[in-house]
Design a protein around this motif. Structure first.
Motif, PDB file in Angstrom:
ATOM      1  N   ARG A   1      29.716  -3.182 -14.111  1.00  0.00           N
ATOM      2  CA  ARG A   1      30.721  -4.152 -13.667  1.00  0.00           C
ATOM      3  C   ARG A   1      31.671  -4.559 -14.796  1.00  0.00           C
ATOM      4  O   ARG A   1      32.562  -5.365 -14.597  1.00  0.00           O
ATOM      5  CB  ARG A   1      30.010  -5.350 -13.065  1.00  0.00           C
ATOM      6  N   PHE A   2      31.452  -3.988 -15.970  1.00  0.00           N
ATOM      7  CA  PHE A   2      32.346  -4.200 -17.106  1.00  0.00           C
ATOM      8  C   PHE A   2      33.165  -2.937 -17.333  1.00  0.00           C
ATOM      9  O   PHE A   2      32.643  -1.825 -17.231  1.00  0.00           O
ATOM     10  CB  PHE A   2      31.552  -4.524 -18.376  1.00  0.00           C
ATOM     11  N   ASP A   3      34.429  -3.115 -17.674  1.00  0.00           N
ATOM     12  CA  ASP A   3      35.279  -1.974 -18.015  1.00  0.00           C
ATOM     13  C   ASP A   3      34.954  -1.452 -19.404  1.00  0.00           C
ATOM     14  O   ASP A   3      35.108  -0.265 -19.674  1.00  0.00           O
ATOM     15  CB  ASP A   3      36.755  -2.378 -17.945  1.00  0.00           C
ATOM     16  N   HIS A   4      34.528  -2.355 -20.276  1.00  0.00           N
ATOM     17  CA  HIS A   4      34.174  -1.994 -21.649  1.00  0.00           C
ATOM     18  C   HIS A   4      32.932  -2.774 -22.067  1.00  0.00           C
ATOM     19  O   HIS A   4      32.829  -3.970 -21.773  1.00  0.00           O
ATOM     20  CB  HIS A   4      35.305  -2.333 -22.630  1.00  0.00           C
ATOM     21  N   VAL A   5      32.025  -2.078 -22.747  1.00  0.00           N
ATOM     22  CA  VAL A   5      30.871  -2.712 -23.395  1.00  0.00           C
ATOM     23  C   VAL A   5      31.050  -2.431 -24.880  1.00  0.00           C
ATOM     24  O   VAL A   5      30.954  -1.282 -25.311  1.00  0.00           O
ATOM     25  CB  VAL A   5      29.529  -2.148 -22.881  1.00  0.00           C
ATOM     26  N   VAL A   6      31.345  -3.481 -25.631  1.00  0.00           N
ATOM     27  CA  VAL A   6      31.693  -3.345 -27.040  1.00  0.00           C
ATOM     28  C   VAL A   6      30.538  -3.854 -27.901  1.00  0.00           C
ATOM     29  O   VAL A   6      30.144  -5.008 -27.788  1.00  0.00           O
ATOM     30  CB  VAL A   6      32.981  -4.131 -27.371  1.00  0.00           C
ATOM     31  N   LEU A   7      30.029  -2.973 -28.737  1.00  0.00           N
ATOM     32  CA  LEU A   7      28.983  -3.350 -29.689  1.00  0.00           C
ATOM     33  C   LEU A   7      29.633  -3.748 -31.002  1.00  0.00           C
ATOM     34  O   LEU A   7      30.361  -2.954 -31.598  1.00  0.00           O
ATOM     35  CB  LEU A   7      28.026  -2.179 -29.918  1.00  0.00           C
ATOM     36  N   LEU A   8      29.384  -4.975 -31.432  1.00  0.00           N
ATOM     37  CA  LEU A   8      29.757  -5.394 -32.784  1.00  0.00           C
ATOM     38  C   LEU A   8      28.532  -5.154 -33.650  1.00  0.00           C
ATOM     39  O   LEU A   8      27.437  -5.619 -33.324  1.00  0.00           O
ATOM     40  CB  LEU A   8      30.103  -6.881 -32.836  1.00  0.00           C
ATOM     41  N   SER A   9      28.701  -4.431 -34.738  1.00  0.00           N
ATOM     42  CA  SER A   9      27.562  -4.150 -35.611  1.00  0.00           C
ATOM     43  C   SER A   9      27.926  -4.482 -37.048  1.00  0.00           C
ATOM     44  O   SER A   9      29.099  -4.530 -37.419  1.00  0.00           O
ATOM     45  CB  SER A   9      27.142  -2.688 -35.485  1.00  0.00           C
ATOM     46  N   ALA A  10      26.894  -4.723 -37.832  1.00  0.00           N
ATOM     47  CA  ALA A  10      27.044  -4.990 -39.263  1.00  0.00           C
ATOM     48  C   ALA A  10      25.700  -4.689 -39.917  1.00  0.00           C
ATOM     49  O   ALA A  10      24.653  -4.735 -39.257  1.00  0.00           O
ATOM     50  CB  ALA A  10      27.449  -6.442 -39.505  1.00  0.00           C
ATOM     51  N   PRO A  11      25.703  -4.382 -41.200  1.00  0.00           N
ATOM     52  CA  PRO A  11      24.435  -4.132 -41.895  1.00  0.00           C
ATOM     53  C   PRO A  11      23.532  -5.372 -41.860  1.00  0.00           C
ATOM     54  O   PRO A  11      24.008  -6.518 -41.808  1.00  0.00           O
ATOM     55  CB  PRO A  11      24.869  -3.825 -43.332  1.00  0.00           C
ATOM     56  N   LEU A  12      22.239  -5.131 -41.902  1.00  0.00           N
ATOM     57  CA  LEU A  12      21.266  -6.215 -41.826  1.00  0.00           C
ATOM     58  C   LEU A  12      21.539  -7.293 -42.871  1.00  0.00           C
ATOM     59  O   LEU A  12      21.463  -8.490 -42.559  1.00  0.00           O
ATOM     60  CB  LEU A  12      19.841  -5.666 -41.987  1.00  0.00           C
ATOM     61  N   ALA A  13      21.860  -6.925 -44.099  1.00  0.00           N
ATOM     62  CA  ALA A  13      22.113  -7.926 -45.145  1.00  0.00           C
ATOM     63  C   ALA A  13      23.253  -8.863 -44.755  1.00  0.00           C
ATOM     64  O   ALA A  13      23.191 -10.070 -45.010  1.00  0.00           O
ATOM     65  CB  ALA A  13      22.406  -7.241 -46.477  1.00  0.00           C
ATOM     66  N   VAL A  14      24.283  -8.324 -44.120  1.00  0.00           N
ATOM     67  CA  VAL A  14      25.419  -9.137 -43.672  1.00  0.00           C
ATOM     68  C   VAL A  14      24.971 -10.078 -42.561  1.00  0.00           C
ATOM     69  O   VAL A  14      25.302 -11.272 -42.557  1.00  0.00           O
ATOM     70  CB  VAL A  14      26.591  -8.249 -43.213  1.00  0.00           C
ATOM     71  N   LEU A  15      24.211  -9.556 -41.609  1.00  0.00           N
ATOM     72  CA  LEU A  15      23.718 -10.393 -40.508  1.00  0.00           C
ATOM     73  C   LEU A  15      22.901 -11.563 -41.044  1.00  0.00           C
ATOM     74  O   LEU A  15      23.099 -12.712 -40.629  1.00  0.00           O
ATOM     75  CB  LEU A  15      22.866  -9.561 -39.543  1.00  0.00           C
ATOM     76  N   LEU A  16      21.998 -11.272 -41.955  1.00  0.00           N
ATOM     77  CA  LEU A  16      21.126 -12.320 -42.491  1.00  0.00           C
ATOM     78  C   LEU A  16      21.914 -13.351 -43.292  1.00  0.00           C
ATOM     79  O   LEU A  16      21.622 -14.555 -43.234  1.00  0.00           O
ATOM     80  CB  LEU A  16      20.006 -11.713 -43.323  1.00  0.00           C
ATOM     81  N   GLN A  17      22.910 -12.899 -44.022  1.00  0.00           N
ATOM     82  CA  GLN A  17      23.764 -13.829 -44.777  1.00  0.00           C
ATOM     83  C   GLN A  17      24.514 -14.750 -43.815  1.00  0.00           C
ATOM     84  O   GLN A  17      24.599 -15.955 -44.036  1.00  0.00           O
ATOM     85  CB  GLN A  17      24.741 -13.036 -45.634  1.00  0.00           C
ATOM     86  N   ARG A  18      25.026 -14.199 -42.743  1.00  0.00           N
ATOM     87  CA  ARG A  18      25.789 -14.996 -41.783  1.00  0.00           C
ATOM     88  C   ARG A  18      24.923 -16.008 -41.046  1.00  0.00           C
ATOM     89  O   ARG A  18      25.331 -17.154 -40.866  1.00  0.00           O
ATOM     90  CB  ARG A  18      26.494 -14.084 -40.778  1.00  0.00           C
ATOM     91  N   VAL A  19      23.748 -15.578 -40.588  1.00  0.00           N
ATOM     92  CA  VAL A  19      22.918 -16.518 -39.826  1.00  0.00           C
ATOM     93  C   VAL A  19      22.405 -17.655 -40.710  1.00  0.00           C
ATOM     94  O   VAL A  19      22.116 -18.739 -40.211  1.00  0.00           O
ATOM     95  CB  VAL A  19      21.750 -15.832 -39.080  1.00  0.00           C
TER      96      VAL A  19
END
Length: 148
Positions: free
Chosen positions: A73-91
């Motif tokens: 039901r979506f025209d686009h499914v967009v995955l945003l990805s980043a390296p684990l170190a970046v994710l952990l820094q952001r959270v």
């Protein structure tokens, strides 16, 4: 316009890019808030059905176990990805408290290993979440316009 799902791991930038798209005038729904997720961590399916049935122009963000039921039901499914170190820094520095405890950080690392590959297989587009938010929003706007 189009229906777009933006998905990815905690800290990938989903909320930030949705906030930017909302600022630009798009109708957005961040399913991390306002009761879209049930206590088991899945979307409230009747509510999501209603949202998708009543809106042709919509950008949704979220990452839940049952999101695949809605991909068609979506025209686009967009995955945003980043390296684990970046994710952990952001959270570690965001307002949302998820990701601050050692257990939650280990959970994020496990999700990157096990869930992100499944998200990648279901995505129609993958974007690098380290890119500037305005660039990410520009790219999503181009996807929306290309669908029209």
């Amino acid at each position: 316009m189009a229906r777009v799902l933006v998905t990815g791991m905690s800290g990938a930038g989903k909320t930030t890019v949705l906030d930017e798209l909302h600022r630009r005038g798009y109708f957005t729904v961040d399913t991390d808030y306002d009761g879209w997720e049930l206590p088991d961590g899945t979307w409230d399916e009747p509510r999501m059905d209603e949202l998708l049935a009543s809106n042709e122009n919509l950008i949704v963000s979220g990452t839940v176990d049952n999101q695949g039921r809605f991909y068609d039901r979506f025209d686009h499914v967009v995955l945003l990805s980043a390296p684990l170190a970046v994710l952990l820094q952001r959270v570690a520095r965001r307002a949302n408290p998820y990701g601050r405890t050692p257990e939650q950080r280990a959970e994020i690392a496990e999700y990157v290993r096990t869930v992100e590959p499944r998200l990648r297989r279901g995505a129609t587009t993958e974007l690098d979440g380290r890119r500037d938010v305005s660039e990410l929003a520009d790219t999503l706007e181009k996807l929306v316009r290309a669908t029209n």
